[in-house]
Design an enzyme around this catalytic site. Structure first.
Site, PDB file in Angstrom:
ATOM      1  N   HIS A  90      10.375 -20.998 -15.598  1.00 42.77           N
ATOM      2  CA  HIS A  90      11.310 -22.142 -15.216  1.00 42.77           C
ATOM      3  C   HIS A  90      12.524 -22.145 -16.145  1.00 42.77           C
ATOM      4  O   HIS A  90      13.572 -22.515 -15.714  1.00 42.77           O
ATOM      5  CB  HIS A  90      10.511 -23.501 -15.679  1.00 42.77           C
ATOM      6  CG  HIS A  90      10.892 -24.620 -14.946  1.00 42.77           C
ATOM      7  ND1 HIS A  90      10.143 -25.843 -14.445  1.00 42.77           N
ATOM      8  CD2 HIS A  90      12.069 -25.035 -14.422  1.00 42.77           C
ATOM      9  CE1 HIS A  90      10.793 -26.661 -13.596  1.00 42.77           C
ATOM     10  NE2 HIS A  90      12.044 -26.288 -13.820  1.00 42.77           N
ATOM     11  N   TYR A 141       6.649 -30.709 -12.946  1.00 45.39           N
ATOM     12  CA  TYR A 141       6.981 -31.768 -11.913  1.00 45.39           C
ATOM     13  C   TYR A 141       5.752 -32.813 -11.616  1.00 45.39           C
ATOM     14  O   TYR A 141       5.760 -33.815 -11.373  1.00 45.39           O
ATOM     15  CB  TYR A 141       7.076 -31.057 -10.557  1.00 45.39           C
ATOM     16  CG  TYR A 141       8.385 -30.338 -10.516  1.00 45.39           C
ATOM     17  CD1 TYR A 141       9.511 -30.171 -11.230  1.00 45.39           C
ATOM     18  CD2 TYR A 141       8.508 -29.460  -8.972  1.00 45.39           C
ATOM     19  CE1 TYR A 141      10.422 -29.333 -11.371  1.00 45.39           C
ATOM     20  CE2 TYR A 141       9.676 -28.877  -9.168  1.00 45.39           C
ATOM     21  CZ  TYR A 141      10.599 -28.619  -9.993  1.00 45.39           C
ATOM     22  OH  TYR A 141      11.745 -27.945  -9.971  1.00 45.39           O
ATOM     23  N   LYS A 180       6.010 -23.010 -11.301  1.00 41.68           N
ATOM     24  CA  LYS A 180       6.904 -22.274 -12.225  1.00 41.68           C
ATOM     25  C   LYS A 180       6.217 -22.511 -13.635  1.00 41.68           C
ATOM     26  O   LYS A 180       5.476 -23.501 -13.978  1.00 41.68           O
ATOM     27  CB  LYS A 180       8.230 -23.057 -12.352  1.00 41.68           C
ATOM     28  CG  LYS A 180       9.015 -23.238 -11.160  1.00 41.68           C
ATOM     29  CD  LYS A 180      10.183 -23.696 -11.102  1.00 41.68           C
ATOM     30  CE  LYS A 180      10.919 -23.937  -9.976  1.00 41.68           C
ATOM     31  NZ  LYS A 180      10.355 -25.160  -9.032  1.00 41.68           N
ATOM     32  N   ASP A 216       8.684 -26.036  -3.102  1.00 49.84           N
ATOM     33  CA  ASP A 216       8.804 -25.475  -4.543  1.00 49.84           C
ATOM     34  C   ASP A 216       8.588 -26.441  -5.395  1.00 49.84           C
ATOM     35  O   ASP A 216       8.884 -27.595  -5.519  1.00 49.84           O
ATOM     36  CB  ASP A 216      10.498 -25.573  -4.374  1.00 49.84           C
ATOM     37  CG  ASP A 216      10.847 -24.896  -5.768  1.00 49.84           C
ATOM     38  OD1 ASP A 216      10.715 -23.676  -6.345  1.00 49.84           O
ATOM     39  OD2 ASP A 216      11.113 -25.756  -6.674  1.00 49.84           O
TER      40      ASP A 216
END
Length: 277
Positions: A93, A34, A59, A29
């Site tokens: 997200h 990120y 996302k 994930d």
């Protein structure tokens, strides 16, 4: 396996992900936010596990929701960074907070992405029941997943969302299942969690992950420790009793002041759950 905060260099991040795959994790994930989509794609390509046996999620960040074209460009950029032929799951997200109109505009773009042949499923993250109902009323492709922050301490708050998703065929993924960076130490030290861990001969982290699984959630732990990566995957050899589950379900939301500092998964315990939310 969540990769939020795995930013210790490209090689380090890739090797942590490869360790997770070697330990049996098949769901990776990530997200644009990120900052490690390239490392995830690199690990997937270098893994000895065939691509079709891995499940990769990324996302759409909230700053990429100003228009339909922004959403489509953001997806293209994610696919370029991952370097994969297809994505298994693409999530919004965070819901666009501007208005219902803006949220539905984003979801219409996600429906276009769903029909592109480049992603197997689309979904959302951090959506409330009211926001999910907006999408249901729109019609067309619906979210396959709602990824939300769920722990025993947030169960009372999130239970209605979980039940709505269950009733409407939406899988619930739990990020930060060990409490997240601000709460992980306190969650792992909770007296009921520690007692259950001792009773079953497992770690407190395993107890919290098992609680989520017994509620039918897909849990997304993370860690940089190979030992903890392996132990967090070993949660199928025991079962929490109805009394233990009820005790965890009755927890009240933890305040930040009771969070015992801000220890993160990369430094203590078994790692905090995935996701910034």
């Amino acid at each position: 396996f969540g990769v939020w905060t795995l930013r210790g260099g490209k090689k380090s991040t890739r090797n942590i992900i490869l360790s997770a795959i070697e330990a049996g994790y098949r769901h990776i994930d990530t997200a644009k936010f990120y900052g490690n989509e390239r490392e995830v794609g690199d690990a997937v390509r270098k893994s000895k596990v065939p691509r079709h046996e891995l499940f990769v999620t990324s996302k759409l960040w909230w700053t990429d929701q100003d228009s339909k074209s922004d959403v489509l460009r953001a997806f293209d950029a994610t696919m370029e960074r991952l370097g994969l032929d297809y994505l298994d799951l693409y999530l919004v997200h965070w819901p666009n907070g501007e208005s219902k109109k803006a949220r539905l505009r984003t979801w219409k773009a996600m429906q276009v992405i769903a029909s592109s042949g480049r992603v197997r499923a689309v979904g959302v993250s951090n959506y409330s029941v009211a926001q999910l109902r907006e999408i249901a009323a729109l019609g067309g492709v619906q979210p396959s997943v709602n990824q939300i922050f769920v722990t025993p301490w947030r169960w009372r708050e999130q239970r209605a969302t979980v039940e709505y998703c269950r009733d409407h065929g939406i899988a619930v993924q739990a990020y930060s299942p060990l409490g997240g960076d601000d709460y992980v130490k306190a969650c792992l030290a909770d007296a009921d969690v520690v007692a259950a861990a001792r009773a079953h001969g497992v770690s407190p982290a395993q107890v919290l992950l098992r609680w989520g699984l017994q509620h039918g959630l897909t849990v997304l732990p993370r860690s940089t420790s190979r030992e903890h990566i392996r132990s967090n995957a070993d949660v199928f050899s025991f079962e929490l009793s109805p009394r233990q589950m009820a005790a965890f379900d009755a927890k009240v939301e933890m305040s930040l002041s009771s969070g015992s500092g801000s220890g993160s998964g990369s430094g203590s315990g078994s790692g905090s759950g995935s996701g910034s939310g």
